[in-house]
Design an enzyme around this catalytic site. Sequence first.
Site, PDB file in Angstrom:
ATOM      1  N   GLY A 180      60.515  45.255   6.721  1.00 56.55           N
ATOM      2  CA  GLY A 180      60.313  46.315   7.426  1.00 56.55           C
ATOM      3  C   GLY A 180      58.809  46.125   7.951  1.00 56.55           C
ATOM      4  O   GLY A 180      58.047  45.190   7.648  1.00 56.55           O
ATOM      5  N   ARG A 181      58.530  47.021   9.007  1.00 55.74           N
ATOM      6  CA  ARG A 181      57.129  46.763   9.642  1.00 55.74           C
ATOM      7  C   ARG A 181      56.677  48.126   9.841  1.00 55.74           C
ATOM      8  O   ARG A 181      57.529  48.985  10.050  1.00 55.74           O
ATOM      9  CB  ARG A 181      57.110  45.927  10.904  1.00 55.74           C
ATOM     10  N   GLY A 182      55.312  48.468   9.906  1.00 53.83           N
ATOM     11  CA  GLY A 182      54.980  49.664  10.280  1.00 53.83           C
ATOM     12  C   GLY A 182      53.378  49.652  10.916  1.00 53.83           C
ATOM     13  O   GLY A 182      52.978  48.565  11.341  1.00 53.83           O
ATOM     14  N   VAL A 197      56.282  44.270   5.763  1.00 48.97           N
ATOM     15  CA  VAL A 197      56.807  44.501   4.655  1.00 48.97           C
ATOM     16  C   VAL A 197      57.804  43.521   4.215  1.00 48.97           C
ATOM     17  O   VAL A 197      58.824  43.156   4.982  1.00 48.97           O
ATOM     18  CB  VAL A 197      57.466  45.853   4.164  1.00 48.97           C
ATOM     19  N   LYS A 254      53.821  44.440   0.975  1.00 53.29           N
ATOM     20  CA  LYS A 254      53.309  44.679   2.165  1.00 53.29           C
ATOM     21  C   LYS A 254      51.953  43.987   2.531  1.00 53.29           C
ATOM     22  O   LYS A 254      50.998  44.179   1.511  1.00 53.29           O
ATOM     23  CB  LYS A 254      52.761  46.357   2.141  1.00 53.29           C
ATOM     24  N   ASP A 309      51.479  59.906   5.964  1.00 51.39           N
ATOM     25  CA  ASP A 309      52.387  59.430   6.870  1.00 51.39           C
ATOM     26  C   ASP A 309      53.652  59.761   6.638  1.00 51.39           C
ATOM     27  O   ASP A 309      54.532  58.763   6.606  1.00 51.39           O
ATOM     28  CB  ASP A 309      52.110  57.764   6.984  1.00 51.39           C
TER      29      ASP A 309
END
Length: 364
Positions: free
Chosen positions: A87-89, A94, A109, A214
């Site tokens: 994942g990425r944010g 992550v 993360k 968030d």
Amino acid sequence: MAKPPDLSESTDNEEAGLFAAFLEQWHAGEARIEDLCERHPEHKDVFHRWWSRLVTVGEVTTGGEVARTAGPKTRRLGRFELLEEIGRGGQGTVYLAEDTRLRRRVALKVLVGFDTTSGERTARFVREAEMAARLDHPGLCTVYEAGVEDDVPYISMRYVEGETLADRIEQTRSQSSSSGLGTSREFLNDTLLMAEQIARALHAAHEAHLIHRDIKPRNIMVTKEGVPVILDFGLARDLGGDLTTLTATGQVFGTPAYMSPEQVSGQVESLDGRTDIFSLGTTIYELLTLRRPFEAPTREGLSRAILAHEPSDPRKIDPTLPADLSVVLLTALDKDPNRRYATALDFAEDLRRVRVSEPILARP
């Protein structure tokens, strides 16, 4: 193939936005780190530091190439073996990682765009993550620890297998494009139960004096057993202490489409659990109608919509939704925090009442 962190998703930081745009161009073979630093010499030290972090975790090679051939066991960050990106944010990427000391798999993360030059700020980062580690609830992703390794800040968390609510929304959207939007009672009850569970988990965090800031579909994972788990509490904010937030004073933290009006207007220091209630209301609205209550083609337009426009009654989008559910959602989405649900537990209780056909407590 390595992908650029979407550092612009949840921050107003100019450096992070420039770096994220550069990485997209770099992956397309259209930019070099030297060119970025030449165009923005005032940020070159920060850009070089962030670039070095990508080299450290194996995203790129020391020669500036995409790390295409590195095997999963060759990428490390301290005692963590980075197995794959999951994942990425807004704050970084992550990874599924192996904690070689404790011999367990974790979600790691890596915060590429976090400033570690300030010892006070780094210490605060670790302390705030430790606050999130106080949370002990099946609906909240456990934070194990936070630290800095080779100038790379990281947060180690429980690895939750499943699919995000964002994935579910996309699947439902694909199915409804051919069959039309119409909510079956079974789907509605399942969704309301899930929403209630999320709200109760959120209340547990608020009771521990932490707000998330968030809440959005991509930060809620649904396990194979169907249990929703709120992710990314590693950068939650402590409501009970005297610590300032990790973001700079007045800086907006959150994902624009799911922000509360008080977040959009920069009222950072006055945020409380009701900002999460608004974001959860936005998430549930989208889950049920496949539309967000506030939409605009630009970030500025989106901010104006959140601040000044009233959301459409969800029954105008899907007339099969119960009238009481519209009242519940619009209460959670009220622009005035004082007119929203006072607690996430109150929100959860009305969601339960809709599900079992009991009178709700909220009034239009």
